[in-house]
Design a protein around this motif. Structure first.
Motif, mmCIF file in Angstrom:
data_model
loop_
_atom_site.group_PDB
_atom_site.id
_atom_site.type_symbol
_atom_site.label_atom_id
_atom_site.label_comp_id
_atom_site.label_asym_id
_atom_site.label_seq_id
_atom_site.Cartn_x
_atom_site.Cartn_y
_atom_site.Cartn_z
ATOM 1 N N ALA A 3 -13.071 40.381 7.689
ATOM 2 C CA ALA A 3 -11.761 40.360 7.045
ATOM 3 C C ALA A 3 -10.779 39.426 7.732
ATOM 4 C CB ALA A 3 -11.196 41.770 6.987
ATOM 5 N N GLY A 4 -10.932 39.184 9.002
ATOM 6 C CA GLY A 4 -9.998 38.290 9.693
ATOM 7 C C GLY A 4 -8.585 38.845 9.699
ATOM 8 N N TYR A 5 -8.458 40.068 10.149
ATOM 9 C CA TYR A 5 -7.156 40.728 10.108
ATOM 10 C C TYR A 5 -6.105 40.044 10.977
ATOM 11 C CZ TYR A 5 -9.493 44.520 7.657
ATOM 12 O OH TYR A 5 -10.193 45.260 6.741
ATOM 13 N N ASP A 6 -6.499 39.105 11.797
ATOM 14 C CA ASP A 6 -5.499 38.374 12.585
ATOM 15 C C ASP A 6 -4.691 37.409 11.727
ATOM 16 O OD1 ASP A 6 -7.746 36.813 12.248
ATOM 17 O OD2 ASP A 6 -7.793 36.068 14.298
ATOM 18 N N ALA A 7 -4.980 37.316 10.442
ATOM 19 C CA ALA A 7 -4.171 36.495 9.527
ATOM 20 C C ALA A 7 -2.934 37.249 9.048
ATOM 21 C CB ALA A 7 -5.014 36.064 8.327
ATOM 22 N N HIS A 8 -2.779 38.505 9.466
ATOM 23 C CA HIS A 8 -1.598 39.302 9.093
ATOM 24 C C HIS A 8 -0.344 38.667 9.678
ATOM 25 C CE1 HIS A 8 1.245 42.636 8.919
ATOM 26 N NE2 HIS A 8 0.439 43.201 8.034
ATOM 27 N N THR A 9 0.734 38.770 8.966
ATOM 28 C CA THR A 9 1.992 38.146 9.384
ATOM 29 C C THR A 9 2.501 38.657 10.736
ATOM 30 O OG1 THR A 9 4.166 37.467 8.595
ATOM 31 C CG2 THR A 9 3.534 39.753 8.165
ATOM 32 N N ASP A 10 2.208 39.904 11.095
ATOM 33 C CA ASP A 10 2.683 40.465 12.360
ATOM 34 C C ASP A 10 1.744 40.217 13.529
ATOM 35 O OD1 ASP A 10 4.920 41.454 11.078
ATOM 36 O OD2 ASP A 10 4.072 43.465 10.795
ATOM 37 N N ASP A 11 0.600 39.601 13.284
ATOM 38 C CA ASP A 11 -0.359 39.363 14.352
ATOM 39 C C ASP A 11 0.118 38.217 15.228
ATOM 40 O OD1 ASP A 11 -2.986 38.144 15.552
ATOM 41 O OD2 ASP A 11 -3.441 40.194 14.925
ATOM 42 N N PRO A 12 0.045 38.369 16.535
ATOM 43 C CA PRO A 12 0.581 37.339 17.432
ATOM 44 C C PRO A 12 -0.282 36.080 17.559
ATOM 45 C CG PRO A 12 -0.404 39.111 18.712
ATOM 46 C CD PRO A 12 -0.440 39.538 17.263
ATOM 47 N N LEU A 13 -1.522 36.085 17.095
ATOM 48 C CA LEU A 13 -2.401 34.953 17.343
ATOM 49 C C LEU A 13 -2.450 33.921 16.220
ATOM 50 C CD1 LEU A 13 -5.424 36.605 19.156
ATOM 51 C CD2 LEU A 13 -3.442 35.470 20.130
ATOM 52 N N ALA A 14 -2.286 34.355 15.002
ATOM 53 C CA ALA A 14 -2.442 33.430 13.882
ATOM 54 C C ALA A 14 -1.075 33.017 13.340
ATOM 55 C CB ALA A 14 -3.267 34.068 12.774
ATOM 56 N N SER A 15 -1.062 31.913 12.664
ATOM 57 C CA SER A 15 0.173 31.420 12.044
ATOM 58 C C SER A 15 0.089 31.588 10.536
ATOM 59 C CB SER A 15 0.386 29.947 12.403
ATOM 60 O OG SER A 15 0.538 29.794 13.785
ATOM 61 N N MET A 16 -0.410 32.723 10.120
ATOM 62 C CA MET A 16 -0.525 33.008 8.695
ATOM 63 C C MET A 16 0.425 34.148 8.372
ATOM 64 S SD MET A 16 -4.467 32.184 7.875
ATOM 65 C CE MET A 16 -4.036 32.126 6.181
ATOM 66 N N ALA A 17 0.579 34.432 7.109
ATOM 67 C CA ALA A 17 1.565 35.438 6.713
ATOM 68 C C ALA A 17 1.019 36.396 5.666
ATOM 69 C CB ALA A 17 2.826 34.751 6.207
ATOM 70 N N LEU A 18 -0.204 36.887 5.865
ATOM 71 C CA LEU A 18 -0.763 37.835 4.912
ATOM 72 C C LEU A 18 -0.190 39.230 5.149
ATOM 73 C CD1 LEU A 18 -4.529 36.804 4.822
ATOM 74 C CD2 LEU A 18 -2.693 36.133 3.273
ATOM 75 N N GLN A 19 -0.096 39.999 4.074
ATOM 76 C CA GLN A 19 0.364 41.376 4.105
ATOM 77 C C GLN A 19 -0.847 42.290 3.911
ATOM 78 O OE1 GLN A 19 3.624 42.183 4.699
ATOM 79 N NE2 GLN A 19 3.881 39.986 5.010
ATOM 80 N N PRO A 20 -0.731 43.582 4.234
ATOM 81 C CA PRO A 20 -1.867 44.490 4.076
ATOM 82 C C PRO A 20 -2.465 44.456 2.670
ATOM 83 C CG PRO A 20 -0.180 45.570 5.344
ATOM 84 C CD PRO A 20 0.398 44.267 4.864
ATOM 85 N N GLN A 21 -1.630 44.422 1.652
ATOM 86 C CA GLN A 21 -2.135 44.411 0.275
ATOM 87 C C GLN A 21 -2.935 43.150 -0.030
ATOM 88 O OE1 GLN A 21 1.103 44.579 1.132
ATOM 89 N NE2 GLN A 21 2.327 43.165 -0.079
ATOM 90 N N ASP A 22 -2.698 42.077 0.680
ATOM 91 C CA ASP A 22 -3.478 40.849 0.479
ATOM 92 C C ASP A 22 -4.947 41.071 0.848
ATOM 93 O OD1 ASP A 22 -1.203 39.399 -0.350
ATOM 94 O OD2 ASP A 22 -0.698 38.940 1.741
ATOM 95 N N PHE A 23 -5.186 41.841 1.898
ATOM 96 C CA PHE A 23 -6.570 42.145 2.284
ATOM 97 C C PHE A 23 -7.239 43.019 1.231
ATOM 98 C CE2 PHE A 23 -4.441 41.107 6.263
ATOM 99 C CZ PHE A 23 -5.304 40.159 6.768
ATOM 100 N N GLY A 24 -6.473 43.940 0.669
ATOM 101 C CA GLY A 24 -6.997 44.762 -0.414
ATOM 102 C C GLY A 24 -7.326 43.931 -1.640
ATOM 103 N N TYR A 25 -6.459 42.999 -1.968
ATOM 104 C CA TYR A 25 -6.687 42.130 -3.118
ATOM 105 C C TYR A 25 -7.945 41.286 -2.910
ATOM 106 C CZ TYR A 25 -6.154 38.338 -6.435
ATOM 107 O OH TYR A 25 -6.389 37.414 -7.420
ATOM 108 N N MET A 26 -8.083 40.714 -1.721
ATOM 109 C CA MET A 26 -9.265 39.886 -1.447
ATOM 110 C C MET A 26 -10.545 40.720 -1.520
ATOM 111 S SD MET A 26 -8.002 37.168 1.429
ATOM 112 C CE MET A 26 -7.022 38.267 2.425
ATOM 113 N N THR A 27 -10.466 41.974 -1.078
ATOM 114 C CA THR A 27 -11.622 42.860 -1.175
ATOM 115 C C THR A 27 -11.958 43.125 -2.640
ATOM 116 O OG1 THR A 27 -11.047 43.877 0.934
ATOM 117 C CG2 THR A 27 -12.571 45.098 -0.484
#
Length: 67
Positions: A3-27
């Protein structure tokens, strides 16, 4: 599927801005292609964001609406 949850907007490592529902949508989209998925927990260094994203992913696997 990783899933690459480090793409979440609050994750300190990635410069992406995904929200929790985005992971659900991709699933949901993946489940439209195949009925069988293997999920591996990967990434996610903000524990609250990780928890919310995992819940959204599992809800999609259970065919529950993504909030």
């Amino acid at each position: 599927m990783s899933a690459g949850y480090d793409a979440h907007t609050d994750d300190p490592l990635a410069s992406m801005a995904l929200q929790p529902q985005d992971f659900g949508y991709m699933t949901q989209r993946c489940l439209q292609l195949t009925r069988r998925l293997v999920l591996g927990l990967e990434g996610g260094y903000d524990f609250n964001a990780l928890a919310e994203s995992v819940v959204s992913t599992v809800q999609s696997c259970l065919r529950e609406p993504v909030a």
